[in-house]
Design a protein around this motif. Sequence first.
Motif, PDB file in Angstrom:
ATOM      1  N   SER A  62       6.476  -4.015   4.582  1.00 39.81           N
ATOM      2  CA  SER A  62       7.245  -4.847   3.663  1.00 39.81           C
ATOM      3  C   SER A  62       8.106  -3.998   2.729  1.00 39.81           C
ATOM      4  N   ILE A  63       7.728  -2.733   2.530  1.00 41.11           N
ATOM      5  CA  ILE A  63       8.579  -1.857   1.718  1.00 41.11           C
ATOM      6  C   ILE A  63       9.938  -1.701   2.391  1.00 41.11           C
ATOM      7  N   THR A  66      11.708  -5.301   2.483  1.00 37.74           N
ATOM      8  CA  THR A  66      12.299  -5.743   1.214  1.00 37.74           C
ATOM      9  C   THR A  66      13.481  -4.858   0.829  1.00 37.74           C
ATOM     10  N   ALA A  70      16.890  -6.559   0.008  1.00 36.16           N
ATOM     11  CA  ALA A  70      17.512  -6.388  -1.301  1.00 36.16           C
ATOM     12  C   ALA A  70      18.916  -5.810  -1.147  1.00 36.16           C
ATOM     13  N   ILE A  92      16.522  -2.625  -4.938  1.00 31.78           N
ATOM     14  CA  ILE A  92      15.436  -2.197  -4.042  1.00 31.78           C
ATOM     15  C   ILE A  92      14.202  -1.828  -4.857  1.00 31.78           C
ATOM     16  N   VAL A  94      12.846  -3.025  -7.558  1.00 31.01           N
ATOM     17  CA  VAL A  94      11.945  -4.042  -8.100  1.00 31.01           C
ATOM     18  C   VAL A  94      10.790  -4.372  -7.145  1.00 31.01           C
ATOM     19  N   PRO A  95      11.067  -4.763  -5.894  1.00 31.85           N
ATOM     20  CA  PRO A  95       9.916  -5.064  -5.023  1.00 31.85           C
ATOM     21  C   PRO A  95       9.045  -3.844  -4.764  1.00 31.85           C
ATOM     22  N   ILE A  96       9.675  -2.667  -4.652  1.00 28.32           N
ATOM     23  CA  ILE A  96       8.891  -1.461  -4.355  1.00 28.32           C
ATOM     24  C   ILE A  96       7.954  -1.120  -5.508  1.00 28.32           C
ATOM     25  N   ILE A  98       6.430  -3.058  -7.289  1.00 30.99           N
ATOM     26  CA  ILE A  98       5.247  -3.926  -7.235  1.00 30.99           C
ATOM     27  C   ILE A  98       4.396  -3.594  -6.013  1.00 30.99           C
ATOM     28  N   LEU A  99       5.047  -3.277  -4.890  1.00 32.28           N
ATOM     29  CA  LEU A  99       4.309  -3.046  -3.641  1.00 32.28           C
ATOM     30  C   LEU A  99       3.505  -1.740  -3.660  1.00 32.28           C
ATOM     31  N   SER A 145       8.190   6.475   0.682  1.00 33.06           N
ATOM     32  CA  SER A 145       8.773   5.138   0.560  1.00 33.06           C
ATOM     33  C   SER A 145      10.018   5.166  -0.301  1.00 33.06           C
ATOM     34  N   ASN A 184       7.937   5.567 -10.102  1.00 36.47           N
ATOM     35  CA  ASN A 184       7.206   4.801  -9.094  1.00 36.47           C
ATOM     36  C   ASN A 184       5.858   5.427  -8.764  1.00 36.47           C
TER      37      ASN A 184
END
Lengths: 283, 317
Positions: A62-63, A66, A70, A92, A94-96, A98-99, A145, A184
């Motif tokens: 999903s990384i 997404t 994005a 990009i 924002v979702p990363i 969280i993931l 990632s 991150n």
Amino acid sequence: MSAVTVETLGTVPPATTTGTTTGTPTVRAPRAIPPRTPTSRILAVELRKMFDTRSGFWLLASIGITAVLATAAVIIFAPDDQVTYDNFGAAIGVPIAILLPMIAILSVTSEWSQRSGLTTFTLVPHRARVIQAKLVVSVGIGVVSMLVAFAVGALGNLLGAAITGNDVVWDISLAHMGYIVLANVLGMLVGFMLGVLVRNSAGAIVGYFVYSFVLPGLSMLLAANARWFEDLQLWVDFNFAQGALFNGEMTGEAWAQLGTAGLIWLVIPLAVGLGLVLRSEVK
Amino acid sequence: MSALSPMWQEASQRQAPAMITVESLSKSYRGFTAVDDVSFTAHAGRVTGFLGPNGAGKSTSMRIVVGLTPASSGTATVLGRRFADLPDPGREVGVLLDASAQHAGRTGREILTIAQQTMGLARSRVDDMLDLVSLSSTEAERRVRNYSLGMRQRLGIATALIGDPEVLILDEPANGLDPAGIRWMRDLLRGYADAGGTVLLSSHLLHEIEVIADDLVVIGHGRIVAHGTKAELLAAAGTVVRSADVAGLTTALEAAGLSPTAYDGGALRTDADPSLVGTIALAAGVALTELRSADGAGLEEMFLELTSDTQREGAAA
């Protein structure tokens, strides 16, 4: 080669005799003690364990997914003058952000929540070595990632510029990229810290959302209403201190603030969590 | 049953080296003692049965042995070393504590592969083990969440054996197996012990342990209540005798200096051997309907006594 020779005994020995061994049992010659499990093997196994379940695989996938989504969203929805590398990075990111912590959390908590720790910690009876390997692998995945994300963003930036006809805008410096990767990785370490502290998947994930979305709000509210906290906030609000990393504005003071806030919200609880992991019972 | 004298058993037990040594192990949780001064040994070439009702402290003791639970006091060694001092434990000690304690999202093959890679074994070991425990390749590709308990036990045995260890520590391995599976497990462990391996396995079922173990360690309420070879523990059982005239029989036995106790619905049990009891009954003119050596009856009684406290059925014993 197996010493486990499985003989199928002709009949079930009656319960009143002690099996069929009537002579002295075979006493095996003392065996050579195997060498210590090398760290490289533990690292390889822990890396494998991050991909080998459906949830783990899709979390990692999903990384990439997404990042692509994005990027596409920026190209499609952003006004032409906003199609810059910085905006791709932000979309990009924002979702990363969280993931990655979820990946770190689950790598630790699944040993307890799924109870696979019973096997893991008997095959390697040194929890510190296993946890260390998980930490190294998590950070490694985080860095890779981020590099993938930057690459996807760069492709998007080129593609976006080609579509809009504008010049390609590379407005993130290499140092700024480094800061974002660091931010991150810190987020991932927060997940890791919550994992070792809570040792339960659901609990640690809820903890993460409270930590990243509820606490900063409370901190803001307090800073807005209490004068004494306004100046203090910069030094004790970890989320706030990380803002400078994302903005790429790292002054000496910003590093110091990151350090003090990180000590309170990451280093100390991580140390407590590691202590608990080493001492607690694995059931 | 006296073909194998306890003396001989004792001797052979002494010859075989102790592979698992547990000394004065105790574990208390706030105000509750789960394991109380437990000591026992398990020897090479023998199956040692760890018997006790649910909640007696078997699993806690085993978890302490493999270092998953810290002991409050006492020591446990495997192959003469603390478990944590084994450099690559899977290759010396196979452990199965709970077959269900696996990541439900992994396939059976993946779980074996993780063990194989952790120990740095040849890849072929995975297939060897799947064959050994009769998990088909289709079953091995399924995720463990879809496994029956019996399949999980087989997978757990495979994981324990993959490193070709010389000691096996198994907690309730027969749980969830069907009768054929239990028979298979028994033969597997018998073969393993006969080849010189050491097996420590726990069970809360007396019969299950009786058919496989050479040595018994009986635990109740965290304490060891009996410890010895199976022959010894069974030999101490005496005689079960039954008659329509229970009162007359009781009087005759007591007159001969025995102290019979009521046993299993109208029968009597004494520590004397059957020939003596028969002679007494004949002399007293009491007709017997049953006369037999009470193999395991003493053990069974002791075990029922242990379980009766915790059983909801109440005074079962």
